[in-house]
Design a protein around this motif. Sequence first.
Motif, PDB file in Angstrom:
ATOM      1  N   ALA A  58       0.725 -11.776   8.698  1.00 17.05           N
ATOM      2  CA  ALA A  58       1.088 -11.009   7.322  1.00 17.05           C
ATOM      3  C   ALA A  58      -0.277 -10.230   6.751  1.00 17.05           C
ATOM      4  N   VAL A  59      -1.352 -10.725   6.776  1.00 22.28           N
ATOM      5  CA  VAL A  59      -2.430  -9.847   6.364  1.00 22.28           C
ATOM      6  C   VAL A  59      -2.444  -8.615   7.093  1.00 22.28           C
ATOM      7  N   VAL A  77       1.403 -13.416  14.380  1.00 23.51           N
ATOM      8  CA  VAL A  77       2.867 -13.733  14.300  1.00 23.51           C
ATOM      9  C   VAL A  77       3.362 -13.254  13.362  1.00 23.51           C
ATOM     10  N   PHE A  78       4.402 -12.342  13.145  1.00 19.79           N
ATOM     11  CA  PHE A  78       4.988 -11.843  12.073  1.00 19.79           C
ATOM     12  C   PHE A  78       6.040 -12.091  11.605  1.00 19.79           C
ATOM     13  N   ALA A 126       6.769 -14.163   5.149  1.00 20.65           N
ATOM     14  CA  ALA A 126       5.341 -14.169   4.861  1.00 20.65           C
ATOM     15  C   ALA A 126       4.551 -12.820   4.434  1.00 20.65           C
ATOM     16  N   ILE A 127       5.133 -11.914   5.286  1.00 19.14           N
ATOM     17  CA  ILE A 127       4.790 -10.290   4.939  1.00 19.14           C
ATOM     18  C   ILE A 127       4.855  -9.928   3.617  1.00 19.14           C
ATOM     19  N   VAL A 128       6.285 -10.236   3.017  1.00 13.40           N
ATOM     20  CA  VAL A 128       6.481  -9.991   1.669  1.00 13.40           C
ATOM     21  C   VAL A 128       5.488 -10.514   0.838  1.00 13.40           C
ATOM     22  N   SER A 129       5.482 -11.769   1.054  1.00 14.30           N
ATOM     23  CA  SER A 129       4.685 -12.529   0.145  1.00 14.30           C
ATOM     24  C   SER A 129       3.134 -11.992  -0.022  1.00 14.30           C
ATOM     25  N   MET A 130       2.375 -11.694   1.226  1.00 14.54           N
ATOM     26  CA  MET A 130       1.196 -11.067   1.411  1.00 14.54           C
ATOM     27  C   MET A 130       1.095  -9.633   0.806  1.00 14.54           C
ATOM     28  N   THR A 131       2.369  -8.963   0.924  1.00 18.52           N
ATOM     29  CA  THR A 131       2.319  -7.568   0.483  1.00 18.52           C
ATOM     30  C   THR A 131       2.068  -7.678  -1.159  1.00 18.52           C
ATOM     31  N   ILE A 132       2.835  -8.523  -1.548  1.00 23.01           N
ATOM     32  CA  ILE A 132       2.665  -8.439  -3.065  1.00 23.01           C
ATOM     33  C   ILE A 132       1.333  -8.758  -3.649  1.00 23.01           C
ATOM     34  N   ALA A 186      -7.680  -4.923   9.659  1.00 19.01           N
ATOM     35  CA  ALA A 186      -8.777  -5.309  10.698  1.00 19.01           C
ATOM     36  C   ALA A 186      -8.874  -6.822  11.113  1.00 19.01           C
ATOM     37  N   SER A 187      -8.999  -7.344   9.496  1.00 17.13           N
ATOM     38  CA  SER A 187      -9.390  -8.686   9.579  1.00 17.13           C
ATOM     39  C   SER A 187      -8.137  -9.586  10.012  1.00 17.13           C
ATOM     40  N   GLY A 188      -6.987  -9.054   9.599  1.00 12.09           N
ATOM     41  CA  GLY A 188      -5.760 -10.274  10.201  1.00 12.09           C
ATOM     42  C   GLY A 188      -5.455  -9.543  11.807  1.00 12.09           C
ATOM     43  N   GLY A 189      -5.757  -8.266  11.975  1.00  9.00           N
ATOM     44  CA  GLY A 189      -5.312  -7.860  13.252  1.00  9.00           C
ATOM     45  C   GLY A 189      -6.307  -8.363  14.476  1.00  9.00           C
ATOM     46  N   LEU A 190      -7.686  -8.247  14.255  1.00  7.63           N
ATOM     47  CA  LEU A 190      -8.387  -8.270  15.251  1.00  7.63           C
ATOM     48  C   LEU A 190      -9.495  -9.701  14.923  1.00  7.63           C
TER      49      LEU A 190
END
Length: 479
Positions: free
Chosen positions: A121-122, A250-251, A255-261, A303-307
């Motif tokens: 999500a991040v 994991v996508f 969770a993505i909607v919440s973190m995008t807000i 980069a934090s969430g992806g790597l």
Amino acid sequence: MLGLKRRTPEGERHPVDQMLPTGSLLVYGLQHVMSMYAGVVAVPLVVGEALGLSFADLATLLTAALLVSGLATLLQTLGVWKIGARLPLVQGASFAAVASMLAIGKGAGGGTYALQVIFGAVLVAGVVGFLLSGVFHRLLDLFPPVVTGSIITVIGISLLPVAVKWAGGGSDVEAPGFASPSSVGLAAFTLVVIIAIYRFLPTFFSRIAILLGLVVGTAAAAVFGMTDFSRIGEARWFAISTPFQFGPPVFDVAAIVSMTIVMLVIMTETTADILAVGEVVGRPADGRTVVGGLRADCLSTAASGGLLNSFSASAFAQNVGMVAITGVKSRFVVATGGLILVVLGLFPKIGAVVASIPQPVLGGAGIVLFATVAASGIRALSRVDYEGNNNLVIVAVSVGVGVIPIAVPTFYEHFPMWFQTVFDSGISSAAITAVLLNLLFTVGRSGRSGRRREAAIFAEGPTVGVTPSHDRPPQNVSS
């Protein structure tokens, strides 16, 4: 690339771009690190403890947060291409995302798998924010002070139960010995120490009062045999946080909607910080500077969430205050602080020491830290104009809806999982409610005077006599 050619009208280099002697860089840079260190480590501590991570995983999460904070600070201060504000801004893990991450982690069942969902999500939120950076100023109308103030207030309120549970000795309130006199006493002692530092010591020490409180509280716990440092020996002296150390992201859509807000809120806060520090250093931030700063924020987050096994990045407001108090405007001072953070992030033993801090000590410090977030939201709301409009309704309903999952965590347990992920977070609930209500009362509802009409039920209520703040950037709070 580093912007060293930007000069004052007299031909001299602007104080922001001045390179100080090495000794001064190290001393002032370390001061910046000390003033924000507690905020950096608090986010992974809160999330890691809530997810039930092992001691080793928690130590890894802590060092990863320090490493990312350092790298993000270097990117923000030095800049690469059109990324980075090139101003003295310290970056670190944002408190604004904690409540949503806890809700996501709860929905994912905790453990390292929950971390993977959070990181996914991040990552996406960071990418979305990066793509929106160039046009974000057009979205700021969705986040006026009445909205951001409500959200920030709920952020603080939603975090306070975590601090209270820590003060009792753990997250399980049914456990034997929870809230024992020794645990509560240790938490109270830590709280008193922090308050005493704020009251009696010079300003510099008040900037690091949380850090000093943690140190003194832990020392007191050691005297009474309430600490366990035995596992520090298990941590390595040196290690690099490898990509996907906890597994690939994991996508999850909810969770993505919440973190995008949350990312939109963080971008609003960062914008306010960039504008504030620009005024402090005498180089008012233009559109290009704001966009560059937001890009650095969002790229670091992705980069934090992806790597790099960490969370969303944000500018730290307390360091803006540090620049104003010390008068040291050089961005290379803050860049030096970023280098110090990178070094700290390469030594897992440091993370293991922090992970060994007793929970009651964290609770005493957390009460101050988290309540300060709520107080900052209240301060922002005190600057909102409530006369002749429906701002009071927006604040009341959005804060009320945001408190629902805080007061009754199981309130939405019969709803679909995607709904729970979004609305189990007080900050997501408050943000969605505040934005929608603001649109409802703004779009097409103006009277002859152009001001929003207030419902009769609130027409005779007390009015806060403050100057309208619609044309000012939202007030900010960072961890």
